[in-house]
Write a protein that holds these residues in place. Structure first.
Motif, PDB file in Angstrom:
ATOM      1  N   LYS A  86     -10.028  10.015  -0.528  1.00 58.69           N
ATOM      2  CA  LYS A  86     -11.519  10.454  -0.369  1.00 58.69           C
ATOM      3  C   LYS A  86     -11.927  10.624   1.001  1.00 58.69           C
ATOM      4  CE  LYS A  86     -12.655   7.692  -4.503  1.00 58.69           C
ATOM      5  NZ  LYS A  86     -13.600   6.501  -5.043  1.00 58.69           N
ATOM      6  N   SER A  87     -13.031  11.436   1.130  1.00 61.18           N
ATOM      7  CA  SER A  87     -13.172  11.715   2.557  1.00 61.18           C
ATOM      8  C   SER A  87     -13.550  10.613   3.396  1.00 61.18           C
ATOM      9  CB  SER A  87     -14.533  12.719   2.407  1.00 61.18           C
ATOM     10  OG  SER A  87     -15.386  12.216   1.756  1.00 61.18           O
ATOM     11  N   ASP A  88     -14.040   9.531   2.668  1.00 58.38           N
ATOM     12  CA  ASP A  88     -14.681   8.344   3.421  1.00 58.38           C
ATOM     13  C   ASP A  88     -13.686   7.502   3.688  1.00 58.38           C
ATOM     14  OD1 ASP A  88     -14.305   7.333   0.991  1.00 58.38           O
ATOM     15  OD2 ASP A  88     -16.221   6.222   0.605  1.00 58.38           O
ATOM     16  N   GLU A  89     -12.255   7.961   3.087  1.00 60.88           N
ATOM     17  CA  GLU A  89     -11.137   6.979   3.452  1.00 60.88           C
ATOM     18  C   GLU A  89     -10.331   7.682   4.577  1.00 60.88           C
ATOM     19  OE1 GLU A  89      -9.916   5.093  -0.936  1.00 60.88           O
ATOM     20  OE2 GLU A  89      -9.462   7.200  -0.372  1.00 60.88           O
ATOM     21  N   TYR A 141      -8.059   2.572   7.098  1.00 55.76           N
ATOM     22  CA  TYR A 141      -8.255   4.028   6.467  1.00 55.76           C
ATOM     23  C   TYR A 141      -6.866   4.319   5.898  1.00 55.76           C
ATOM     24  CZ  TYR A 141     -12.546   4.050   9.473  1.00 55.76           C
ATOM     25  OH  TYR A 141     -13.513   3.765  10.138  1.00 55.76           O
ATOM     26  N   ARG A 142      -6.883   5.159   4.686  1.00 50.24           N
ATOM     27  CA  ARG A 142      -5.915   5.771   4.145  1.00 50.24           C
ATOM     28  C   ARG A 142      -5.175   6.803   4.922  1.00 50.24           C
ATOM     29  NH1 ARG A 142      -6.304   6.958  -1.975  1.00 50.24           N
ATOM     30  NH2 ARG A 142      -4.242   7.294  -1.671  1.00 50.24           N
ATOM     31  N   SER A 143      -5.861   7.430   5.902  1.00 49.35           N
ATOM     32  CA  SER A 143      -5.349   8.412   6.422  1.00 49.35           C
ATOM     33  C   SER A 143      -6.244   8.618   7.822  1.00 49.35           C
ATOM     34  CB  SER A 143      -5.587   9.898   5.784  1.00 49.35           C
ATOM     35  OG  SER A 143      -5.255  10.972   6.764  1.00 49.35           O
ATOM     36  N   VAL A 144      -5.630   9.098   8.993  1.00 51.40           N
ATOM     37  CA  VAL A 144      -6.174   9.066  10.488  1.00 51.40           C
ATOM     38  C   VAL A 144      -5.694  10.355  10.994  1.00 51.40           C
ATOM     39  CG1 VAL A 144      -6.523   8.146  12.698  1.00 51.40           C
ATOM     40  CG2 VAL A 144      -6.285   6.474  10.814  1.00 51.40           C
ATOM     41  N   ARG A 145      -6.731  10.959  11.424  1.00 54.04           N
ATOM     42  CA  ARG A 145      -6.648  12.392  11.907  1.00 54.04           C
ATOM     43  C   ARG A 145      -7.027  12.322  13.369  1.00 54.04           C
ATOM     44  NH1 ARG A 145      -7.866  17.251   7.679  1.00 54.04           N
ATOM     45  NH2 ARG A 145      -6.588  16.354   5.987  1.00 54.04           N
ATOM     46  N   LEU A 146      -5.860  12.223  14.294  1.00 51.05           N
ATOM     47  CA  LEU A 146      -6.372  12.166  15.816  1.00 51.05           C
ATOM     48  C   LEU A 146      -6.649  13.465  16.308  1.00 51.05           C
ATOM     49  CD1 LEU A 146      -3.246   9.524  16.682  1.00 51.05           C
ATOM     50  CD2 LEU A 146      -5.820   9.139  16.196  1.00 51.05           C
ATOM     51  N   SER A 161      -0.442   9.167   7.954  1.00 47.93           N
ATOM     52  CA  SER A 161      -0.640   8.718   6.472  1.00 47.93           C
ATOM     53  C   SER A 161      -0.587   7.435   6.211  1.00 47.93           C
ATOM     54  CB  SER A 161      -0.093   9.615   5.391  1.00 47.93           C
ATOM     55  OG  SER A 161       1.398   8.975   5.341  1.00 47.93           O
ATOM     56  N   GLU A 162      -1.217   6.613   5.360  1.00 45.32           N
ATOM     57  CA  GLU A 162      -1.105   5.222   5.151  1.00 45.32           C
ATOM     58  C   GLU A 162       0.470   4.951   4.745  1.00 45.32           C
ATOM     59  OE1 GLU A 162      -2.868   3.941   1.470  1.00 45.32           O
ATOM     60  OE2 GLU A 162      -2.393   5.431   0.309  1.00 45.32           O
ATOM     61  N   LEU A 163       1.245   5.787   4.160  1.00 45.40           N
ATOM     62  CA  LEU A 163       2.805   5.270   3.969  1.00 45.40           C
ATOM     63  C   LEU A 163       3.316   5.418   5.160  1.00 45.40           C
ATOM     64  CD1 LEU A 163       3.432   6.838   0.421  1.00 45.40           C
ATOM     65  CD2 LEU A 163       3.017   4.499   1.186  1.00 45.40           C
ATOM     66  N   ASP A 164       3.038   6.410   6.024  1.00 43.38           N
ATOM     67  CA  ASP A 164       3.771   6.667   7.534  1.00 43.38           C
ATOM     68  C   ASP A 164       3.426   5.232   8.258  1.00 43.38           C
ATOM     69  OD1 ASP A 164       4.233   9.039   6.966  1.00 43.38           O
ATOM     70  OD2 ASP A 164       2.497   9.926   8.145  1.00 43.38           O
ATOM     71  N   ALA A 165       2.262   4.741   8.147  1.00 48.60           N
ATOM     72  CA  ALA A 165       2.130   3.724   9.037  1.00 48.60           C
ATOM     73  C   ALA A 165       2.933   2.252   8.390  1.00 48.60           C
ATOM     74  CB  ALA A 165       0.418   3.502   9.093  1.00 48.60           C
TER      75      ALA A 165
END
Length: 403
Positions: A86-89, A141-146, A161-165
């Motif tokens: 979701k957008s808030d994640e 967060y489930r995803s971070v966009r730097l 992504s969360e799995l990357d991290a």
């Protein structure tokens, strides 16, 4: 309902479909995209033959196997149950706005948690606008966009992504290096998960297009390596915390949480260093802010010491589905010494072991004969007996990846 492609009638279309759709999530993405998945509907195509001659199917939407019995397309792929992000994640973070530094870690549940806090998984973020200033961002967060500027080019977004991290954490904790690996067929950034995150190899199965490819090196792939390279992040060994703490669970009715430290995915602060040890949150009451939030070299709870290496190892083991339920406390039948399987033995279950103290050899029996020893499992059970309420039993629900 999925949209599958029958290879008998759509063979010519399959190749073009793969090329058009396999680059689902490049490392660089346009800033106007606001979610990683626009739909949870599977898009299944054939991607070649299996070893037994049957057809292999792949879901381009969720990047997962979609082959049912007898080489038929499945109704849904194995990742279709995972809800869209979701957008808030999703956190959009402009690196230039946080001169005090940003830090990102792979977040997994605590190894011990007597709070009522919700499950914490994904990417934990700290961000400060000035050096030594307060943390304006301290959340997961489930995803971070730097958002980053690269030389004279317009700012672009780097996606983590969360799995990357999470798997960056696992690979780092067990002491293995990683590299950026890209599919030779479709160019999709490759992430090695579960068993593959702790075993270097050359042949990979691309999540983007479902095809196998061979990289130039025997290595473990993680897209975060490209992110670190673009940001100019240098590898640095965390310093051992100098702090120690002796606490009682009764003093924190809101519960305590315990994690092992792990190297940050990204650390941009030039005026502070990462600390290594055991990270603790402690709450005076439910729903309140943590009264204690720090990393310690030595943590004693109700007179029971927690070994930092055991804590860190158990945390990483919890993110490896192929050893799920196989990490147990094992005591030598001869001398009672607890077995702590370290190194590659920490993620390789076995039936036979030799006691490091007395040399006694033993064989595990029962349904799960192949197991991994970590004394912390029993230690945490002793802590639970003294807790004001039963600990939460978190599960990441990650799927095994061993083929």
């Amino acid at each position: 309902m999925n949209r599958s492609v029958d290879p008998k009638h759509k063979a010519k279309r399959t190749s073009s479909t793969l090329k058009a759709n396999s680059r689902q999530q490049d490392l660089f993405v346009p800033s106007h995209e606001d979610s990683l998945f626009s739909s949870n509907e599977c898009r299944i195509v054939s991607v070649g033959k299996r070893r037994d001659g049957g057809t292999r199917y792949w879901c381009l939407q969720h990047k997962a196997d979609a082959t049912a019995k007898y080489g038929r397309p499945a109704e849904n792929c194995r990742y279709s149950h995972i809800p869209p992000i979701k957008s808030d994640e999703i956190l959009a973070l402009d690196v230039s706005q946080y001169a005090g530094g940003i830090a990102l870690w792979g977040a997994v549940p605590p190894v011990y948690d007597t709070t009522l806090q919700p499950l914490d998984r994904g990417i934990h973020v700290h961000a400060r606008r000035s050096s030594g200033g307060h943390k304006e961002i301290d959340a997961t967060y489930r995803s971070v966009r730097l958002l980053v500027g690269i030389k004279d080019l317009p700012k672009q977004e780097l996606v983590i992504s969360e799995l990357d991290a999470i798997y960056y954490m696992v690979t780092s904790v067990f002491g293995y290096s990683m590299k950026y690996v890209e599919c030779l067929h479709c160019g999709h950034p490759h992430l090695d998960k579960d068993w593959f995150s702790v075993h270097a190899h050359r042949s990979h199965l691309c999540a983007g297009c479902g095809k196998h490819f061979r990289d130039s090196d025997v290595a473990i792939g993680n897209p975060i390596c490209k992110v670190r390279s673009v940001l100019g992040v240098r590898a640095q060994k965390p310093k051992t915390s100098k702090k120690q703490i002796n606490l009682r669970q009764a003093d924190y009715p809101g519960g305590i949480q315990v994690w092992g430290s792990n190297p940050a995915v990204v650390w941009t602060s030039k005026h502070s260093e990462e600390e290594e040890g055991v990270h603790v949150h402690a709450f005076r009451e439910d729903g309140a802010l943590a009264a204690l939030d720090d990393t310690f070299s030595r943590v004693t709870v109700d007179g029971i010491a927690l070994d930092p290496l055991m804590v860190r190892t158990l945390m990483a083991q919890s993110a490896l589905p192929h050893i799920s339920n196989r990490v147990i406390a094992i005591n030598c039948a001869s001398c009672g010494t607890s077995a702590f399987d370290a190194g590659e033995h920490a993620f390789t279950p076995k039936t036979q072991r030799r006691c490091e103290n007395c040399g006694n050899e033993s064989f595990e029996t029962g349904r799960l004969r192949k197991v991994v020893g970590n004394p912390l499992v029993e230690i945490l059970e002793r802590l639970a007996d003294r807790a004001p309420r039963p600990p939460q039993m978190h599960s990441l629900d990650l799927l095994p990846e061993t083929l």
